[in-house]
Design an enzyme around this catalytic site. Structure first.
Site, PDB file in Angstrom:
ATOM      1  N   ASP A  12       0.813  -1.219   0.000  1.00 35.80           N
ATOM      2  CA  ASP A  12       0.000   0.000   0.000  1.00 35.80           C
ATOM      3  C   ASP A  12       0.848   1.270   0.000  1.00 35.80           C
ATOM      4  O   ASP A  12       0.461   2.270  -0.593  1.00 35.80           O
ATOM      5  CB  ASP A  12      -0.935  -0.008   1.206  1.00 35.80           C
ATOM      6  CG  ASP A  12      -1.907  -1.178   1.134  1.00 35.80           C
ATOM      7  OD1 ASP A  12      -2.213  -1.605   0.002  1.00 35.80           O
ATOM      8  OD2 ASP A  12      -2.331  -1.660   2.189  1.00 35.80           O
ATOM      9  N   VAL A  13       2.020   1.228   0.640  1.00 30.96           N
ATOM     10  CA  VAL A  13       2.835   2.442   0.748  1.00 30.96           C
ATOM     11  C   VAL A  13       3.531   2.801  -0.561  1.00 30.96           C
ATOM     12  O   VAL A  13       4.172   3.837  -0.663  1.00 30.96           O
ATOM     13  CB  VAL A  13       3.878   2.346   1.881  1.00 30.96           C
ATOM     14  CG1 VAL A  13       3.193   2.183   3.232  1.00 30.96           C
ATOM     15  CG2 VAL A  13       4.860   1.227   1.641  1.00 30.96           C
TER      16      VAL A  13
END
Lengths: 479, 96
Positions: free
Chosen positions: A406-407
């Site tokens: 996600d990052v």
């Protein structure tokens, strides 16, 4: 019932202890002094414990010794044995124990008032304080247990949602408020207080049970990716519980240190929320990542996934002049931090410039990746923060994403429909080539699809991160 | 009222101190402050030393002892694990 120290001396030593906590935390601002700061804070704790022991006649010394011995043994063993990767679970569990201790202190105080018959005559604000300690302690305890279960994989990391969840929570809060009012300000008003259907003791137990349920219900809807926020918040709660217990026994040192921890937890919570571009309410109530991204899948999967062999990855890295490694929770799961450092060193010997890019919410607690890489002896100056690396990422030859998802999701910038939209991410796709190490094509911890995997300059290196990196190391060494 | 005064001031102090801790140290900060929240051990000890009252009923002893156990785990475990982490951080710095 006086002990060795009279009340003035006790107060003096408690002030000393509180001051040591403040100094200790202050020294945490610099990595050079942080270790000494922790020691000073521990000395402050020792001063407080000795003061408490000498402050009054010790009636139950054998039980005190037993409790201290068991607690020290468990605490020492678990702190020695825990793997650095399992640190978030450990902190979650310790938060819960702190909450439990405060709950028990409140219970003990209540029991003492009850058995001595002082309950009916004790001031209402004291009853409110006892109930609040019970409430905060209970929520902290069960909430932390759920967080521990989610972090250690014993419970599902997906948000658990059911219809009417918020209504149920609201009703529980309402019932808790009523019960606290009944024990506190209304005790004199309600004539049947002593002989009513519900004795004060059963109300006390009801508050305890409801707080426990509230703790569970408030953490289960929170997804695994949001855990850094949750353990920061629970950290804050454990401080508030200690603070409330300080009001129960009218002790300043508990209030001061509880407040310090409470505010520390709130600051960390706030930093984590900012790093995800979300409000705390959104984290707590939205069940983030619960709705799977079914409709979006068609849109994103336009490109095709290009898998890469270890040998090809070697040629890419061997030719690279600058490499950025982006670690995520997957690196922790695979226990791959040491081998990552080995690769970084080999690449540097090969003449490449190697940096590590750390996203503030990478991992499962604030600063998690820093601890893991410190364990693997990665030097400080190699660790870059997101804002530091993003402006120059387009000059990077190869970005290696290890177990992060996600990052590094570009949908956070480009796709308004994505649940991640607006979250600051590391823009790895702007590097010339991106190598993503991933176990399979499953979505990440938050359950959100990642368009990065389908991009033209992305190569997927499937398999267990540690095994893959191991193979890469032998390639690098052999040539 | 004095206690609330103490609460408000310490909260502001906490905000001032913690806001300046770099993100690198957030995990040790969290485990270290977690150990500080084990200060509730003072409450647990006080409930057993008899400062709250007679303190000799079986239930109260059980509650107090359990509170001491939980708080001690929090304190001892919290400080030791923080020390373990920070030791890794500093060792590396000396190398540089």
């Amino acid at each position: 019932m006086n002990g060795i120290l009279d009340i003035n001396l006790q107060d003096f030593f408690y002030i000393v202890s509180a001051a040591l906590f403040v100094f200790g935390l202050k020294m945490m601002q610099k990595s050079e002094s942080a270790r000494k700061g922790n020691l000073i804070s521990a000395i402050g704790m020792l001063v407080a414990v000795i003061t408490a022991l000498l402050g009054s006649q010790i009636l139950n010394w054998q039980w005190i010794l037993l409790g201290l011995a068991i607690g020290s043994l468990i605490g020492a063993l678990s702190s020695r044995l825990v793997a650095m990767t399992a640190m978030p679970e450990m902190v979650a569990l310790f938060n819960g124990f702190g909450g439990m201790a405060s709950l028990l202190v409140s219970w003990s105080a209540f029991h003492q008032l009850y058995t001595s018959g002082e309950l009916a005559t004790s001031p209402w604000n004291q009853m409110v304080i006892i109930s609040l300690t019970l409430l905060i302690g209970g929520v902290t305890f069960t909430g932390s247990l759920i967080a521990w279960g989610k972090l250690s994989g014993k419970l599902t990391t997906r948000p658990v949602l059911f219809p009417g969840q918020n209504i149920v929570n609201f009703l529980i809060l309402l019932a808790l408020l009523t019960a606290i009012l009944y024990l506190g300000p209304l005790q004199g008003v309600l004539l049947n207080y002593q002989n009513g259907i519900l004795s004060p003791y059963s109300i006390f137990i009801i508050i305890m049970v409801l707080s426990g349920i509230l703790g569970i219900l408030s953490v289960i809807p929170i997804g695994g990716g949001d855990m850094p926020v949750v353990i920061s918040l629970l950290n804050s709660y454990s401080g508030m519980a200690a603070c409330a217990a300080g009001f129960v026994i009218s002790n300043n040192v508990l209030i001061v240190s509880g407040a310090l921890v409470g505010s520390s937890g709130i600051i960390l919570t706030n930093i984590m929320c900012k790093a995800m571009n979300r409000s705390l309410t959104n984290v707590l109530f939205s069940g983030f990542g619960a709705a799977s991204t079914g409709k979006r899948k068609n849109k994103d999967q336009q490109g095709e996934v290009k898998a890469l062999s270890v040998e090809d990855a070697y040629y890419l890295l061997e030719a690279a002049a600058s490499v950025v490694i982006v670690p995520g929770y997957g690196m922790a799961v695979a226990q791959a931090q040491h081998i990552v450092q080995e690769i970084a060193q080999l690449l540097e010997e090969n003449g490449a410039e190697v940096d590590f890019a750390i996203h503030p919410v990478a991992g499962r607690m604030p600063g998690h990746m820093n601890v893991l890489l410190a364990e693997a002896k990665v030097p400080y100056d190699k660790l870059r923060e997101m804002d530091d690396i993003n402006p120059r990422i387009d000059q990077v030859d190869v970005a290696v994403v290890i177990g992060a998802n996600d990052v590094v999701n570009p949908a956070a910038r480009t796709d308004k429909d994505s649940p991640l939209y607006g979250m600051p991410v590391i823009n790895v796709e702007k590097a010339k080539t991106v190598i993503v190490l991933k176990r399979s094509m499953n979505t990440g911890f938050a359950g959100i699809d990642n368009p990065l995997f389908y991009m033209d300059n992305t190569r997927m290196l499937f398999g267990d991160a540690k095994a893959t990196l191991q193979a890469l190391v032998s390639e690098l060494k052999s040539k | 009222m004095l206690l609330i005064f103490v609460l408000v001031l310490s909260t502001f102090l906490g905000f001032e101190i913690i806001a300046k801790v770099p993100s690198q140290l957030h995990t040790p900060l969290m485990s270290g402050s977690n150990a500080i929240s084990g200060i509730t051990i003072v409450g647990a000890l006080v409930s057993l030393t008899g400062a709250l009252g007679t303190g000799d009923s079986t239930i109260q002893i059980a509650l107090g002892t359990a509170a001491v156990v939980f708080a001690t785990i929090n304190v001892v475990g919290g400080y030791m694990v923080t020390e373990r982490m920070l030791a890794m951080f500093t060792k590396k710095e000396k190398k540089e």
